[in-house]
Scaffold this motif. Structure first.
Motif, PDB file in Angstrom:
ATOM      1  N   ARG A  68       0.838  -1.205   0.000  1.00 19.94           N
ATOM      2  CA  ARG A  68       0.000   0.000   0.000  1.00 19.94           C
ATOM      3  C   ARG A  68       0.871   1.253   0.000  1.00 19.94           C
ATOM      4  O   ARG A  68       1.965   1.278   0.568  1.00 19.94           O
ATOM      5  CB  ARG A  68      -0.961  -0.019   1.188  1.00 19.94           C
ATOM      6  CG  ARG A  68      -0.285   0.079   2.541  1.00 19.94           C
ATOM      7  CD  ARG A  68      -1.309   0.496   3.617  1.00 19.94           C
ATOM      8  NE  ARG A  68      -2.162  -0.591   4.043  1.00 19.94           N
ATOM      9  CZ  ARG A  68      -3.490  -0.547   3.985  1.00 19.94           C
ATOM     10  NH1 ARG A  68      -4.095   0.503   3.488  1.00 19.94           N
ATOM     11  NH2 ARG A  68      -4.196  -1.565   4.425  1.00 19.94           N
ATOM     12  N   ARG A  69       0.389   2.306  -0.618  1.00 23.31           N
ATOM     13  CA  ARG A  69       1.148   3.553  -0.731  1.00 23.31           C
ATOM     14  C   ARG A  69       0.893   4.488   0.443  1.00 23.31           C
ATOM     15  O   ARG A  69       1.705   5.375   0.720  1.00 23.31           O
ATOM     16  CB  ARG A  69       0.792   4.253  -2.038  1.00 23.31           C
ATOM     17  CG  ARG A  69       1.216   3.454  -3.264  1.00 23.31           C
ATOM     18  CD  ARG A  69       0.857   4.199  -4.543  1.00 23.31           C
ATOM     19  NE  ARG A  69       1.266   3.448  -5.721  1.00 23.31           N
ATOM     20  CZ  ARG A  69       1.053   3.856  -6.967  1.00 23.31           C
ATOM     21  NH1 ARG A  69       0.436   5.029  -7.183  1.00 23.31           N
ATOM     22  NH2 ARG A  69       1.445   3.128  -7.992  1.00 23.31           N
ATOM     23  N   LYS A  70      -0.245   4.329   1.094  1.00 21.72           N
ATOM     24  CA  LYS A  70      -0.573   5.195   2.227  1.00 21.72           C
ATOM     25  C   LYS A  70      -1.404   4.414   3.242  1.00 21.72           C
ATOM     26  O   LYS A  70      -1.998   3.395   2.909  1.00 21.72           O
ATOM     27  CB  LYS A  70      -1.332   6.429   1.744  1.00 21.72           C
ATOM     28  CG  LYS A  70      -2.624   6.119   1.014  1.00 21.72           C
ATOM     29  CD  LYS A  70      -3.300   7.397   0.532  1.00 21.72           C
ATOM     30  CE  LYS A  70      -4.611   7.064  -0.208  1.00 21.72           C
ATOM     31  NZ  LYS A  70      -5.299   8.304  -0.665  1.00 21.72           N
ATOM     32  N   PRO A  71      -1.434   4.860   4.499  1.00 24.26           N
ATOM     33  CA  PRO A  71      -2.221   4.165   5.523  1.00 24.26           C
ATOM     34  C   PRO A  71      -3.689   4.098   5.119  1.00 24.26           C
ATOM     35  O   PRO A  71      -4.192   4.948   4.381  1.00 24.26           O
ATOM     36  CB  PRO A  71      -2.034   5.047   6.769  1.00 24.26           C
ATOM     37  CG  PRO A  71      -0.785   5.810   6.520  1.00 24.26           C
ATOM     38  CD  PRO A  71      -0.752   6.052   5.036  1.00 24.26           C
ATOM     39  N   GLY A  72      -4.352   3.064   5.624  1.00 30.54           N
ATOM     40  CA  GLY A  72      -5.760   2.925   5.284  1.00 30.54           C
ATOM     41  C   GLY A  72      -6.385   1.692   5.899  1.00 30.54           C
ATOM     42  O   GLY A  72      -5.727   0.945   6.646  1.00 30.54           O
ATOM     43  N   ARG A  75      -7.234  -4.372   3.494  1.00 29.10           N
ATOM     44  CA  ARG A  75      -7.121  -4.736   2.077  1.00 29.10           C
ATOM     45  C   ARG A  75      -7.661  -6.135   1.811  1.00 29.10           C
ATOM     46  O   ARG A  75      -7.973  -6.466   0.665  1.00 29.10           O
ATOM     47  CB  ARG A  75      -5.657  -4.673   1.639  1.00 29.10           C
ATOM     48  CG  ARG A  75      -5.018  -3.301   1.771  1.00 29.10           C
ATOM     49  CD  ARG A  75      -3.568  -3.359   1.346  1.00 29.10           C
ATOM     50  NE  ARG A  75      -3.411  -3.693  -0.065  1.00 29.10           N
ATOM     51  CZ  ARG A  75      -2.257  -4.028  -0.633  1.00 29.10           C
ATOM     52  NH1 ARG A  75      -1.147  -4.079   0.099  1.00 29.10           N
ATOM     53  NH2 ARG A  75      -2.203  -4.319  -1.913  1.00 29.10           N
ATOM     54  N   LYS A 103      -0.230  -6.232   8.925  1.00 25.90           N
ATOM     55  CA  LYS A 103      -0.909  -6.172  10.215  1.00 25.90           C
ATOM     56  C   LYS A 103      -2.232  -6.927  10.119  1.00 25.90           C
ATOM     57  O   LYS A 103      -2.977  -6.783   9.151  1.00 25.90           O
ATOM     58  CB  LYS A 103      -1.156  -4.724  10.619  1.00 25.90           C
ATOM     59  CG  LYS A 103       0.141  -3.925  10.796  1.00 25.90           C
ATOM     60  CD  LYS A 103      -0.137  -2.530  11.305  1.00 25.90           C
ATOM     61  CE  LYS A 103       1.160  -1.720  11.421  1.00 25.90           C
ATOM     62  NZ  LYS A 103       2.142  -2.365  12.328  1.00 25.90           N
ATOM     63  N   LYS A 122      -7.383   1.971  12.916  1.00 26.00           N
ATOM     64  CA  LYS A 122      -5.975   2.086  12.533  1.00 26.00           C
ATOM     65  C   LYS A 122      -5.718   1.369  11.216  1.00 26.00           C
ATOM     66  O   LYS A 122      -6.560   0.643  10.697  1.00 26.00           O
ATOM     67  CB  LYS A 122      -5.093   1.496  13.635  1.00 26.00           C
ATOM     68  CG  LYS A 122      -5.199   2.250  14.962  1.00 26.00           C
ATOM     69  CD  LYS A 122      -4.268   1.650  15.995  1.00 26.00           C
ATOM     70  CE  LYS A 122      -4.368   2.405  17.326  1.00 26.00           C
ATOM     71  NZ  LYS A 122      -3.472   1.833  18.350  1.00 26.00           N
ATOM     72  N   THR A 123      -4.511   1.585  10.681  1.00 34.50           N
ATOM     73  CA  THR A 123      -4.132   0.890   9.453  1.00 34.50           C
ATOM     74  C   THR A 123      -3.997  -0.604   9.722  1.00 34.50           C
ATOM     75  O   THR A 123      -3.306  -1.009  10.660  1.00 34.50           O
ATOM     76  CB  THR A 123      -2.795   1.438   8.916  1.00 34.50           C
ATOM     77  OG1 THR A 123      -2.971   2.812   8.561  1.00 34.50           O
ATOM     78  CG2 THR A 123      -2.343   0.647   7.701  1.00 34.50           C
ATOM     79  N   VAL A 124      -4.673  -1.401   8.930  1.00 31.43           N
ATOM     80  CA  VAL A 124      -4.631  -2.851   9.077  1.00 31.43           C
ATOM     81  C   VAL A 124      -4.705  -3.457   7.680  1.00 31.43           C
ATOM     82  O   VAL A 124      -5.328  -2.889   6.773  1.00 31.43           O
ATOM     83  CB  VAL A 124      -5.784  -3.354   9.979  1.00 31.43           C
ATOM     84  CG1 VAL A 124      -7.134  -3.102   9.339  1.00 31.43           C
ATOM     85  CG2 VAL A 124      -5.638  -4.836  10.299  1.00 31.43           C
ATOM     86  N   ASP A 125      -4.054  -4.591   7.491  1.00 33.88           N
ATOM     87  CA  ASP A 125      -4.024  -5.209   6.158  1.00 33.88           C
ATOM     88  C   ASP A 125      -5.034  -6.338   6.008  1.00 33.88           C
ATOM     89  O   ASP A 125      -5.705  -6.455   4.988  1.00 33.88           O
ATOM     90  CB  ASP A 125      -2.609  -5.740   5.870  1.00 33.88           C
ATOM     91  CG  ASP A 125      -1.585  -4.634   5.829  1.00 33.88           C
ATOM     92  OD1 ASP A 125      -1.625  -3.840   4.876  1.00 33.88           O
ATOM     93  OD2 ASP A 125      -0.768  -4.538   6.770  1.00 33.88           O
ATOM     94  N   ASP A 147     -11.531  -0.378   0.441  1.00 28.42           N
ATOM     95  CA  ASP A 147     -10.164  -0.751   0.052  1.00 28.42           C
ATOM     96  C   ASP A 147      -9.950  -2.268  -0.020  1.00 28.42           C
ATOM     97  O   ASP A 147      -8.834  -2.726  -0.289  1.00 28.42           O
ATOM     98  CB  ASP A 147      -9.161  -0.151   1.035  1.00 28.42           C
ATOM     99  CG  ASP A 147      -8.943   1.334   0.798  1.00 28.42           C
ATOM    100  OD1 ASP A 147      -9.578   1.874  -0.138  1.00 28.42           O
ATOM    101  OD2 ASP A 147      -8.158   1.958   1.534  1.00 28.42           O
TER     102      ASP A 147
END
Length: 438
Positions: A68-72, A75, A103, A122-125, A147
């Motif tokens: 990923r290019r930015k937090p989010g 996915r 994450k 928070k950012t999590v994958d 996302d």
């Protein structure tokens, strides 16, 4: 085939090695290469075939290849029917992602909201969730599905059985920008599942992975016939006291049957834990912890309550009640004989269970071995019921009956009447004799 030949990233291979996986299973060799190409997957994969790693590894490889290019937000989203299964997948996902930047978080019912904030804020994958609780957060606009690139439905048949189809459809619609969908189920049969999959998957690659026969043979399957419910309980109590029965799960059909059996066991001085449907999460966790820690070595459970649980070192599975379907039987006995170890499945069968027992034998293509406890032999010879039809057919084959002669109608229609042909011949002879005399 080796994991190296699957072209996985070295950080994933390192985690695989640390988990003790030596060679990929059948479902892993089938799914991983195709999933890494981005195709939708529809796979029949029973418990114990390694399906969790089959969808986690290609999912993680995709996120490593395209970071990923930015937090989010998440996915990848994995939906499971039960909290226990969600926690097990979370544990394995964290182990496989140990050397990566990925994450992992879970969203399940029965857990305080504070513990699930990372998955929400928070950012999590990768998020592993049960449909009901996740749907609550989506309706409250607290979970962002835009996302999500990969959606996985694990034990899809169980989710349908448990009434989650509406929630799953809505969650899939929220994640409509996804690039890939993978559906895993113990069986791909049934109109409901087929219709469900057609709505979710686009030109999926289909795989059917049965456990290798060598693995199935590690589970010894036995049958003890019982005359009555009292007789069956006596056999169960005797078998539970045998030295080789170290840790066992006893399956029953209903919550009422569970309450009755637990009361009988405890009344006989046999301590046990139990799981049933619609049980408070705190009590479920406590029961599983008692069993995992060895404080009790017997767990009594219904099918609904036991879905998705993975318990180590179960030496025996007892089917105190035969299940309602053959595939449920396979799920039940798959709780033993795991991780390369041998196991034993014992079926306690009354007269009304014989038909189900025969269906299971046809479904698994394996004959259950008949056993008896010498001091508790069935008095009504119930075992003969199971072979009654076969014996009848054998007797018919052995009986040397002459085929009934077919009598033609034209032979019998003048029965009792004069033989007109003979009479005509005699009359002709008399006429000829008179002519000769003249």
């Amino acid at each position: 085939m080796s994991f190296e030949s699957l072209e996985l990233d070295p950080v994933l291979l390192q985690a695989v090695e640390e988990l003790g996986f030596t060679r990929p299973t059948t479902i892993q060799t089938q799914v991983i290469p195709v999933a890494m190409e981005g195709r939708d997957i529809m796979a029949s994969a029973p418990t114990g075939t390694g399906k969790t790693a089959a969808f986690l590894l290609p999912m993680m490889q995709h996120m490593i290849d395209f970071p990923r290019r930015k937090p989010g937000p998440a996915r990848a989203l994995i939906l499971t029917p039960t909290r226990e299964l969600a926690l097990q997948i979370t544990e394995q996902a964290e182990a496989l992602a140990a050397h990566t930047f990925l994450k992992v978080a879970s969203i399940i019912g029965g857990v305080a909201e504070e513990t699930q904030l990372p998955a929400l804020e928070k950012t999590v994958d990768i998020v592993i969730a049960t449909p009901g609780r996740l749907m609550q957060y989506i309706e409250d606009e607290r979970f962002d599905s835009r996302d999500i690139e990969v959606l996985v439905l694990d034990e899809a048949d169980r989710m349908l059985d448990m009434g989650f189809i509406g929630d799953v459809d809505r969650i899939a619609a929220e994640a409509r920008w996804r690039k890939q969908t993978m559906l895993f189920s113990a069986t791909l049969e049934g109109a409901g599942l087929k219709s469900f999959s057609e709505d979710l998957l686009k030109d999926p690659a289909e795989f059917y992975a049965e456990p290798p026969r060598s693995e199935r043979k590690k589970i010894q399957q036995l049958v003890y016939f019982a005359d009555t419910a009292e007789h069956k309980f006596k056999i169960l109590k005797h078998l539970l006291q045998q030295e080789e029965v170290q840790r066992s799960i006893i399956f029953v059909k209903t919550r009422e049957r569970l309450a009755e059996l637990v009361s009988q066991l405890q009344g006989s001085g046999i301590d046990c834990a139990w799981l049933r449907g619609e049980m408070e999460q705190e009590k479920r966790v406590e029961a599983l912890q008692r069993f995992r820690s060895g404080k009790v070595t017997i767990l009594v459970a219904t099918d609904v309550a036991a879905r998705g649980i993975d318990l180590p070192d179960v030496s025996h599975v007892f089917n105190y009640d035969m299940p309602r379907s053959a595939d449920t039987y396979v799920h039940r006995i798959g709780r033993t004989g795991r991780a390369g170890k041998k196991g034993c499945a014992i079926n306690l069968v009354e007269a009304h269970d014989v038909g189900m027992m025969e269906r299971v034998e046809r479904y698994t293509e394996e004959k259950m071995m008949r056993r008896v406890v010498d001091s508790m032999r069935p008095q009504h010879k119930i075992s003969k019921v199971a072979t009654k039809k076969k014996e009848k057919k054998d007797e018919e084959k052995k009986t040397d009956k002459k085929p009934k002669e077919k009598i033609r109608h034209r032979v019998t229609k003048n029965k009792g009447k004069p033989d007109w042909a003979k009479k005509h011949a005699e009359k002709a002879a008399k006429v000829a004799a008179k002519d000769e005399a003249k």
